[in-house]
Design a protein around this motif. Sequence first.
Motif, PDB file in Angstrom:
ATOM      1  N   THR A 113       0.834  -1.199   0.000  1.00 25.55           N
ATOM      2  CA  THR A 113       0.000   0.000   0.000  1.00 25.55           C
ATOM      3  C   THR A 113       0.866   1.246   0.000  1.00 25.55           C
ATOM      4  OG1 THR A 113      -0.087   0.079   2.416  1.00 25.55           O
ATOM      5  CG2 THR A 113      -1.816  -1.199   1.291  1.00 25.55           C
ATOM      6  N   GLU A 114       0.234   2.377  -0.226  1.00 32.55           N
ATOM      7  CA  GLU A 114       0.955   3.650  -0.194  1.00 32.55           C
ATOM      8  C   GLU A 114       1.575   3.888   1.179  1.00 32.55           C
ATOM      9  OE1 GLU A 114       1.642   5.866  -2.622  1.00 32.55           O
ATOM     10  OE2 GLU A 114       0.730   4.485  -4.050  1.00 32.55           O
ATOM     11  N   ASP A 115       0.861   3.500   2.242  1.00 30.50           N
ATOM     12  CA  ASP A 115       1.385   3.670   3.604  1.00 30.50           C
ATOM     13  C   ASP A 115       2.665   2.872   3.804  1.00 30.50           C
ATOM     14  OD1 ASP A 115      -0.694   5.357   4.276  1.00 30.50           O
ATOM     15  OD2 ASP A 115      -1.910   3.752   5.171  1.00 30.50           O
ATOM     16  N   LEU A 116       2.685   1.637   3.320  1.00 31.34           N
ATOM     17  CA  LEU A 116       3.894   0.817   3.453  1.00 31.34           C
ATOM     18  C   LEU A 116       5.057   1.410   2.670  1.00 31.34           C
ATOM     19  CD1 LEU A 116       2.446  -2.804   3.218  1.00 31.34           C
ATOM     20  CD2 LEU A 116       3.341  -1.666   5.237  1.00 31.34           C
ATOM     21  N   GLN A 128       5.467   4.598   1.949  1.00 32.34           N
ATOM     22  CA  GLN A 128       5.892   5.801   2.656  1.00 32.34           C
ATOM     23  C   GLN A 128       6.725   5.449   3.891  1.00 32.34           C
ATOM     24  OE1 GLN A 128       5.418   8.841   1.487  1.00 32.34           O
ATOM     25  NE2 GLN A 128       6.600   9.694   3.164  1.00 32.34           N
ATOM     26  N   LYS A 129       6.321   4.454   4.662  1.00 31.37           N
ATOM     27  CA  LYS A 129       7.073   4.035   5.845  1.00 31.37           C
ATOM     28  C   LYS A 129       8.461   3.531   5.458  1.00 31.37           C
ATOM     29  CE  LYS A 129       3.116   2.895   8.729  1.00 31.37           C
ATOM     30  NZ  LYS A 129       2.324   1.823   9.332  1.00 31.37           N
ATOM     31  N   GLU A 189      10.653   6.497   4.553  1.00 35.70           N
ATOM     32  CA  GLU A 189      11.085   7.210   5.759  1.00 35.70           C
ATOM     33  C   GLU A 189      12.135   6.439   6.517  1.00 35.70           C
ATOM     34  OE1 GLU A 189       7.439   7.837   7.866  1.00 35.70           O
ATOM     35  OE2 GLU A 189       6.759   9.408   6.466  1.00 35.70           O
TER      36      GLU A 189
END
Length: 75
Positions: free
Chosen positions: A63-66, A68-69, A72
């Motif tokens: 996912t986009e969240d994964l 992004q994490k 970072e």
Amino acid sequence: VQIRVTFYIHLAVYLVVNTLLVVINLSTSPGSIWFIWPMMGWGLAVLIHFLKVIVFPGGSVITEDLIQKEMEREA
């Protein structure tokens, strides 16, 4: 909704074509059962389509969240 419709069309075509293959096989060469091979191969594709659309409709596990994490974490 459109994705589910494409699955149901895929399933309907699978059922119609394989029914015809069974009829053709049993009426022309009943001693040699060959319809099972295309039925199994195509059935695997229908199963994968079913899993992707009905069972796991969220799409990709990534996912986009994964993403992004991970970006970072690497920064």
